[in-house]
Motif scaffolding. Structure first.
Motif, mmCIF file in Angstrom:
data_model
loop_
_atom_site.group_PDB
_atom_site.id
_atom_site.type_symbol
_atom_site.label_atom_id
_atom_site.label_comp_id
_atom_site.label_asym_id
_atom_site.label_seq_id
_atom_site.Cartn_x
_atom_site.Cartn_y
_atom_site.Cartn_z
ATOM 1 N N ARG A 278 0.828 -1.211 0.000
ATOM 2 C CA ARG A 278 0.000 0.000 0.000
ATOM 3 C C ARG A 278 0.863 1.262 0.000
ATOM 4 O O ARG A 278 0.393 2.332 -0.345
ATOM 5 C CB ARG A 278 -0.905 0.032 1.230
ATOM 6 N N GLU A 279 2.124 1.084 0.455
ATOM 7 C CA GLU A 279 2.982 2.270 0.551
ATOM 8 C C GLU A 279 3.798 2.497 -0.714
ATOM 9 O O GLU A 279 4.700 3.321 -0.737
ATOM 10 C CB GLU A 279 3.934 2.124 1.753
ATOM 11 N N ALA A 280 3.486 1.695 -1.768
ATOM 12 C CA ALA A 280 4.270 1.790 -3.001
ATOM 13 C C ALA A 280 4.278 3.212 -3.529
ATOM 14 O O ALA A 280 3.304 3.941 -3.395
ATOM 15 C CB ALA A 280 3.689 0.857 -4.056
ATOM 16 N N ARG B 237 0.986 2.554 -8.141
ATOM 17 C CA ARG B 237 -0.154 3.243 -7.544
ATOM 18 C C ARG B 237 -1.365 3.141 -8.463
ATOM 19 O O ARG B 237 -2.492 2.932 -8.016
ATOM 20 C CB ARG B 237 0.187 4.712 -7.286
ATOM 21 N N GLY B 238 -1.104 3.273 -9.760
ATOM 22 C CA GLY B 238 -2.195 3.147 -10.743
ATOM 23 C C GLY B 238 -2.822 1.775 -10.684
ATOM 24 O O GLY B 238 -4.046 1.621 -10.673
ATOM 25 N N LEU B 239 -1.964 0.748 -10.644
ATOM 26 C CA LEU B 239 -2.468 -0.628 -10.584
ATOM 27 C C LEU B 239 -3.323 -0.828 -9.341
ATOM 28 O O LEU B 239 -4.406 -1.394 -9.382
ATOM 29 C CB LEU B 239 -1.302 -1.616 -10.538
ATOM 30 N N LEU B 240 -2.800 -0.324 -8.204
ATOM 31 C CA LEU B 240 -3.517 -0.496 -6.946
ATOM 32 C C LEU B 240 -4.877 0.189 -6.994
ATOM 33 O O LEU B 240 -5.892 -0.360 -6.568
ATOM 34 C CB LEU B 240 -2.691 0.088 -5.791
ATOM 35 N N ALA B 241 -4.882 1.358 -7.596
ATOM 36 C CA ALA B 241 -6.121 2.122 -7.634
ATOM 37 C C ALA B 241 -7.163 1.429 -8.517
ATOM 38 O O ALA B 241 -8.364 1.597 -8.332
ATOM 39 C CB ALA B 241 -5.846 3.528 -8.145
ATOM 40 N N ALA B 242 -6.672 0.636 -9.497
ATOM 41 C CA ALA B 242 -7.594 0.024 -10.447
ATOM 42 C C ALA B 242 -8.212 -1.257 -9.899
ATOM 43 O O ALA B 242 -9.067 -1.848 -10.527
ATOM 44 C CB ALA B 242 -6.863 -0.260 -11.762
ATOM 45 N N VAL B 243 -7.743 -1.727 -8.732
ATOM 46 C CA VAL B 243 -8.311 -2.963 -8.187
ATOM 47 C C VAL B 243 -9.649 -2.661 -7.523
ATOM 48 O O VAL B 243 -9.744 -1.781 -6.674
ATOM 49 C CB VAL B 243 -7.344 -3.567 -7.141
ATOM 50 N N PRO B 244 -10.695 -3.366 -7.911
ATOM 51 C CA PRO B 244 -11.997 -3.119 -7.287
ATOM 52 C C PRO B 244 -12.033 -3.644 -5.855
ATOM 53 O O PRO B 244 -11.374 -4.635 -5.534
ATOM 54 C CB PRO B 244 -12.972 -3.886 -8.188
ATOM 55 N N ARG B 245 -12.764 -3.006 -4.968
ATOM 56 C CA ARG B 245 -12.867 -3.432 -3.566
ATOM 57 C C ARG B 245 -14.319 -3.781 -3.259
ATOM 58 O O ARG B 245 -15.235 -3.251 -3.869
ATOM 59 C CB ARG B 245 -12.461 -2.290 -2.629
ATOM 60 N N LEU B 246 -14.492 -4.655 -2.268
ATOM 61 C CA LEU B 246 -15.846 -5.010 -1.867
ATOM 62 C C LEU B 246 -16.598 -3.801 -1.318
ATOM 63 O O LEU B 246 -17.770 -3.609 -1.559
ATOM 64 C CB LEU B 246 -15.795 -6.100 -0.786
ATOM 65 N N ASP B 247 -15.833 -2.956 -0.568
ATOM 66 C CA ASP B 247 -16.470 -1.794 0.043
ATOM 67 C C ASP B 247 -16.317 -0.560 -0.831
ATOM 68 O O ASP B 247 -16.245 0.559 -0.352
ATOM 69 C CB ASP B 247 -15.861 -1.535 1.431
ATOM 70 N N ASP B 248 -16.246 -0.794 -2.146
ATOM 71 C CA ASP B 248 -15.992 0.287 -3.082
ATOM 72 C C ASP B 248 -17.140 1.301 -3.077
ATOM 73 O O ASP B 248 -18.303 0.929 -3.076
ATOM 74 C CB ASP B 248 -15.842 -0.260 -4.503
ATOM 75 N N THR B 249 -16.785 2.572 -3.057
ATOM 76 C CA THR B 249 -17.826 3.590 -3.156
ATOM 77 C C THR B 249 -17.644 4.402 -4.426
ATOM 78 O O THR B 249 -18.375 5.337 -4.692
ATOM 79 C CB THR B 249 -17.756 4.545 -1.946
ATOM 80 N N ARG B 250 -16.616 4.012 -5.227
ATOM 81 C CA ARG B 250 -16.326 4.798 -6.429
ATOM 82 C C ARG B 250 -17.355 4.499 -7.510
ATOM 83 O O ARG B 250 -17.767 3.355 -7.683
ATOM 84 C CB ARG B 250 -14.924 4.481 -6.954
ATOM 85 N N GLU B 251 -17.729 5.523 -8.271
ATOM 86 C CA GLU B 251 -18.665 5.342 -9.382
ATOM 87 C C GLU B 251 -18.005 4.556 -10.506
ATOM 88 O O GLU B 251 -18.567 3.654 -11.085
ATOM 89 C CB GLU B 251 -19.102 6.708 -9.920
ATOM 90 N N GLU B 252 -16.756 4.937 -10.821
ATOM 91 C CA GLU B 252 -16.028 4.306 -11.916
ATOM 92 C C GLU B 252 -14.667 3.883 -11.417
ATOM 93 O O GLU B 252 -14.080 4.557 -10.573
ATOM 94 C CB GLU B 252 -15.794 5.321 -13.052
ATOM 95 N N LEU B 253 -14.134 2.751 -11.968
ATOM 96 C CA LEU B 253 -12.776 2.368 -11.618
ATOM 97 C C LEU B 253 -11.824 3.235 -12.421
ATOM 98 O O LEU B 253 -12.023 3.431 -13.617
ATOM 99 C CB LEU B 253 -12.539 0.899 -11.952
ATOM 100 N N PRO B 254 -10.780 3.764 -11.777
ATOM 101 C CA PRO B 254 -9.836 4.576 -12.545
ATOM 102 C C PRO B 254 -9.065 3.718 -13.544
ATOM 103 O O PRO B 254 -8.836 2.532 -13.312
ATOM 104 C CB PRO B 254 -8.905 5.140 -11.461
#
Lengths: 300, 279, 361
Positions: free
Chosen positions: B244-246, B252-269
């Motif tokens: 997470r500290e990468a 960081r881009g890769l990490l941000a693109a991973v969907p989460r169960l508790d996701d609140t984002r409208e769209e995946l970056p």
């Protein structure tokens, strides 16, 4: 360098650029393959020889000169003379016209016929497909040479009948390829789009499917050329193809047969011409296939 | 990390392009692996699989491999004769490949394929070889090993096929196992089972593992350490827990693109490639 | 002998992992039924073609029987006797029945029943083609494997060019040149014919295969002489078969060598010769059976040209003689027999392919 970049651009900006780029890549791929270059040169030479035969030949191929019969190769007669004193070199040169005519006519009859049968079968599907392909398979499983012999026997000896007989025996191969190609294209999205626009079946086949089968047909026809030349020469050799005094290569070998032990050149020289030209088409066809169809490495 | 099994320094792999010049697909990669679990992550085309194959010297001409050092237990692999290299393959380093549908020989019975991996390295009486094959099949949790050994690969499911593959690659007790996307071709339901098997065997035998994958989550949960590869280079190296500290923008881009169960984002970056330079 | 025929349907069937053994057997049965149907259709097609050729011949079949000076009533009577006044379909049915009962008509040049003639000449062709295929397989397969294993090397180029020569050299010409060089000049091999004239007729035909018959009779000298005469025509046939088999072996093997399971074998540490001969070669065994079958059938066909050159008293020579004499019964009979054997071998290898492939059963 800029021109080359334009030609090799991975994302061409116009259809023209894409087409020219494709041709350029094809030329590059062929140029990298020495055998393909050799094949292209040989085929080119055949065409030139046929076109300029009267200027390349040193003598008339038909006129007999009994005083000069069965002369070995020399400065005057590069390939010697035959049993009627005709210059073999000149006959071989004029023979290129006959060979070229035969392969072109067979290709012009058989390839389009096969193309249409295959494309229609693939596009129509169902019973039309089954009947057409059943017929194709029956012809494909027959021995070609024997069938051609039987047809010529029925039609009568002669070069026209030889061409017809060879064409009759060679269309099924093209039908198979055309069907396989057309099936892939037929099931693609863009054909569905064309159909949605209301294009008729015939229009879809003729403007969309046929043109896309052409490149694999060209490869196939080139590869088949050698076989066509050999069959035609074989018919000539047996005496069922071109008739004397036509300087057809197979018939010339047949005449030389009686002299093979002492005057070897009479039968041998036309044979070299057949081998060279057939090999040229084989090399070229192989190179074309490798260049146009990198997925299939068969016979590479 | 004094007992490094494998040391890689400045590994480069290149292939000729259609235009004639050589294109480097692995560009100066360096890392070391001990008896640990190392993950290599990257998208397709990042050079991670080629790296795995280059270690085993499986890149064939016209591909070219160079490295300042490519040493397995202190021996430079690039200097080994073909015969010596064959001894390393299978018994020293082995590799589980992506899709058992293609990586198992379709016309040889499964048991014989596994046995071959053993007898290539150790001459043993055939009864013992058979016993080892059965043991190995049991070790990868196949219930009916006698029957499975007699099957042809097309008679196995994907998960079964991959277990057979693992059995085959571990039967000669290698020190290092490269697992190249071992679960990507499998159904999600069997992915975890297969990975657990690998994990358990690697742990029991005290082997090193290089786990190559495009799946960040998978790698961070099964590995101790992670390398992130991008365009043929290693752009990030960190312990799995500290992913997470990468810092590198690509990671960081890769990490941000991973969907989460508790996701609140409208769209995946989507990865913003301009930020990383290049293409 | 075409470049591509065997490529059709030879791609190893994509592995279907859902099929259980029972469903596999049903699938095999269905595919064998499909082959049986295609065998039937092909034979019917062959009959239709020979029938059609027989009908469109410019020579009037009636005149062939009664001569062109026969009075009109004799002509008509013969026409009816030959069944030529019946509808085409009926004529075709009669023709099929006649062929099935072994009646191929009478040859006008030999005066014998065509069936008897063919039975007499066929063994000579069979003997020659069989030895030819043995040469072709024995040399062609190792050459193809060798070329594929060293793809791009000079040895690969040599084998490739040799393979292409097999498509570019006319068989009859190669036979002639071979006679001129190896028989006339070097005297390494026997000349035309199956035996020296001195030995002719000394052996009572049992199988018709001279090598077998001479051994049965204990005549080793005749056996050696027959072998001496077989050497050249069989080498020529063997060359064509070798060229084709080597080319197909190479391309099949290259295909396999690029598969992942070959990498698997290398990962295991398997030596390269074993990777090639075991892992890559085994999967191509089955398609190779088909290629060899096709090549064998092709040699029977190719013997037509070779036999004329070597005055070989086989079916090819019989056919060409008949062609030149416009002896249509003999032409069609020989065409039918060669066609039937050709189709038979063709379809047999197809069946073998389906039975042998573990993925089909």
């Amino acid at each position: 360098m800029a021109a080359v970049d334009w030609l090799l651009d991975d994302s061409p900006s116009s259809r023209l650029q894409a087409r020219i780029g494709r041709l350029y890549r094809l030329a590059l791929a062929i140029a990298r393959n020495p055998l393909a270059v050799a094949g292209a040169v040989i085929v080119g030479l055949l065409v030139l020889t046929a076109a300029f035969a009267p200027w390349i030949a040193t003598q008339d191929p038909i006129v007999q000169s009994l005083g000069d019969r069965l002369k070995p190769p020399s400065a005057a007669h590069w390939m010697g003379t035959d049993e009627l004193g005709r210059d073999i070199w000149s006959r071989v040169v004029f023979g290129s016209r006959i060979t070229l005519t035969i392969v072109l006519l067979v290709a012009l009859i058989a390839a389009p016929a096969g193309l249409v049968v295959g494309a229609v079968a693939a596009y129509a599907g169902g019973w039309t497909d089954r009947v057409l392909m059943g017929l194709t398979d029956v012809f494909l499983s027959m021995p070609k040479l024997i069938l051609a012999l039987a047809f010529v026997a029925a039609l009568g000896p002669g070069i026209e009948n030889a061409i017809i007989a060879i064409a009759i025996t060679s269309w099924p191969g093209y039908a198979r390829i055309a069907r396989a190609e057309a099936l892939v294209i037929r099931n693609s999205e863009f054909i569905a789009a064309v159909e949605l626009q209301g294009a008729s079946a015939w229009r879809v086949i003729s403007t969309n499917i046929l043109p896309l089968c052409v490149s694999s047909m060209i490869i196939r026809v080139t590869l088949d050329m050698a076989g066509i030349i050999l069959t035609a020469a074989g018919l000539g050799f047996i005496g069922l193809g071109a008739q004397p005094p036509t300087p057809e290569w197979g018939a010339m070998i047949s005449r030389g047969r009686s002299f093979i032990l002492d005057q070897w050149w009479v039968a041998t020289m036309p044979g070299f011409a057949i081998v060279l030209v057939s090999l040229g088409f084989c090399f070229l066809g192989d190179g074309l296939r490798d260049a146009l169809d990198p997925k299939r490495t068969e016979g590479k | 990390m004094s007992d490094a099994l494998l040391e890689v320094e400045n590994l480069r792999v290149s292939f000729p392009s259609p235009r004639g010049e050589r294109v480097e697909v692995v560009r100066g990669v360096s890392f070391r692996v001990g008896r640990e679990r190392l993950g290599i992550v990257g998208e397709s085309g990042s050079g991670k699989s080629i790296t795995g194959r280059a270690i085993l010297r499986l890149i064939r001409p016209p591909g070219r491999v160079t490295a300042d050092r490519l040493a397995f237990r202190g021996r430079n692999l690039l200097d080994l004769s073909d015969t010596a290299m064959r001894e390393v393959r299978g018994a020293g380093i082995s590799m589980v490949m992506q899709d058992p549908k293609f990586s198992l020989n379709p016309v040889i019975r499964v048991g014989d394929q596994i046995a071959e991996a053993l007898v290539t390295h150790e001459r043993r009486p055939s009864r013992e070889v058979r016993r080892r094959v059965i043991e190995m099949l049991q070790a990868v949790r196949i219930d009916d090993p006698e029957r499975v050994a007699r099957l042809y690969p097309h008679q196995l499911s994907g998960g079964m096929g991959q277990r057979v593959m693992i059995a085959m690659m571990l039967i000669a007790r290698p020190d290092l196992l490269i697992a190249d996307e071992p679960t990507s071709a499998l159904d999600v339901s069997v992915q975890a089972q297969v990975l657990d098997i690998v994990d358990a065997l690697v742990r029991d035998e005290g082997m090193g593992l290089i786990f190559i994958s495009h799946d960040l989550d998978l790698v961070s949960s099964y590995c101790d350490r992670i390398l992130v590869m991008h365009r043929g280079e290693i752009v990030e190296e960190c312990a799995a827990g500290r992913l997470r500290e990468a810092r590198h923008p690509y990671t960081r881009g890769l990490l941000a693109a991973v969907p989460r169960l508790d996701d609140t984002r409208e769209e995946l970056p989507v990865l913003d490639r301009r930020a990383m330079g290049g293409t | 002998m075409t470049l591509d025929a065997p490529a059709r349907g030879l791609e190893p069937a994509s592995a279907d992992r859902s099929g259980s053994a029972g469903r596999g057997a049903a699938r095999l049965a269905r595919s064998l039924a499909a082959v049986a149907a295609s065998v039937f259709a092909t034979f019917l097609g062959l009959l239709a073609i020979t029938f059609f050729i027989g009908r469109v011949v410019p020579i009037d079949p009636v005149i062939a029987v009664v001569g062109d000076r026969a009075p009109k009533d004799v002509y008509e009577a013969t026409r009816i006797a030959l069944g030529l006044d019946r509808p085409l379909v009926e004529q075709f049915a009669r023709y099929c029945l006649a062929v099935l009962s072994g009646d191929l008509g009478t040859s006008i040049s030999t005066g014998n029943r065509v069936v008897d003639d063919l039975r007499h000449v066929f063994p000579a062709t069979l003997e020659m083609a069989t030895i030819g295929i043995v040469i072709g397989v024995g040399l062609g397969v190792p050459m193809g494997v060798w070329a594929a294993a060293r793809q791009g090397s000079w040895i690969d180029q040599v084998i490739r060019v040799a393979g292409l020569l097999g498509y570019a050299v006319p068989a009859f010409w190669l036979g002639l040149v071979g006679l001129a060089v190896f028989y006339a000049r070097l005297k390494w091999v026997g000349g035309p014919g199956r035996l020296d004239i001195a030995y002719d007729g000394l052996i009572e035909p049992v199988t018709g295969l001279l090598l077998v018959d001479s051994l049965l009779a204990g005549e080793t000298e005749i056996f050696a002489n027959a072998l001496w005469h077989l050497a050249l025509p069989c080498s020529v046939l063997g060359f064509f078969s070798l060229a084709y088999i080597a080319r197909m072996t190479r391309s099949f093997l290259l295909d396999q060598l690029s598969q992942e399971f070959v990498v698997t074998a290398r990962v295991k540490g398997v030596p390269e010769w074993k990777v090639v001969w075991k892992h890559a070669f085994r999967p191509i065994l089955i398609p190779l059976v088909t290629v060899i079958g096709l090549s064998y059938a092709g040699l029977l066909e190719g013997s037509v040209m070779i036999e004329t050159i070597f005055s070989w008293p086989g079916i090819g020579n019989y056919l060409t003689t008949a062609l030149l004499n416009a002896d249509m019964n003999a032409v069609l009979g020989a065409t039918l027999v060669i066609g039937a054997v050709f189709i038979g071998i063709n379809k047999l290898s197809d069946i073998l392919y389906r039975v042998l492939d573990p993925r089909a059963a």
